[in-house]
Design a protein around this motif. Sequence first.
Motif, PDB file in Angstrom:
ATOM      1  N   ARG A 102       0.702  -1.422  -0.093  1.00 39.93           N
ATOM      2  CA  ARG A 102       0.005  -0.012  -0.176  1.00 39.93           C
ATOM      3  C   ARG A 102       0.800   1.221   0.066  1.00 39.93           C
ATOM      4  N   ILE A 103       1.866   1.337   0.674  1.00 42.30           N
ATOM      5  CA  ILE A 103       2.814   2.238   0.831  1.00 42.30           C
ATOM      6  C   ILE A 103       3.518   2.539  -0.434  1.00 42.30           C
ATOM      7  N   GLU A 104       3.844   1.416  -1.078  1.00 44.87           N
ATOM      8  CA  GLU A 104       4.534   1.640  -2.635  1.00 44.87           C
ATOM      9  C   GLU A 104       3.610   1.955  -3.555  1.00 44.87           C
ATOM     10  N   ALA A 105       2.442   1.622  -3.681  1.00 42.89           N
ATOM     11  CA  ALA A 105       1.350   2.364  -4.365  1.00 42.89           C
ATOM     12  C   ALA A 105       0.979   3.639  -4.213  1.00 42.89           C
ATOM     13  N   ASP A 106       1.037   3.945  -3.166  1.00 45.99           N
ATOM     14  CA  ASP A 106       0.659   5.286  -2.777  1.00 45.99           C
ATOM     15  C   ASP A 106       1.897   6.226  -2.859  1.00 45.99           C
ATOM     16  N   ARG A 107       3.231   5.979  -3.021  1.00 49.59           N
ATOM     17  CA  ARG A 107       4.581   6.770  -3.364  1.00 49.59           C
ATOM     18  C   ARG A 107       4.441   7.406  -4.381  1.00 49.59           C
TER      19      ARG A 107
END
Length: 141
Positions: A102-107
């Motif tokens: 999720r963090i990678e997708a939002d980054r």
Amino acid sequence: MTKRDSENYSVGYGKPPKERRFKPGQSGNPRGRPKKCLRLIDLVAHELKRKRPIVEDGQRLRIETDKVLVKRLIDLALKGNLRALNSVMTLIQQIREIESARIEADRDPTSIEEARAAFVRLRETTLADLTRAKGIDDSFP
């Protein structure tokens, strides 16, 4: 004598005879609408959201079933139950993987160079897909 006062007026459109009218407190549909048939996943979800009484630290609490299950699983793991400990560790690993994805997708790209490189990669793949779809060779500008 007017039409309203006559005995025949009490029966007509929307006015059934007195002996066939609903009695006070009687429903027109005594059985009601039939209950819908729930799927298994709906039944499980309903039971997991149902509140159950537990005693925690001497206080009686009403907590949702899914929260009770998590509490008990963690309590068993802390007491040394190896199966519960293995389950908790697996859950922790899965949660961390989901969070990192999720963090990678939002980054967002941190620099203009990264954004430009991502755009060029996207453009190249899109052009390659278009040329393959149209049957054009790779010499397309």
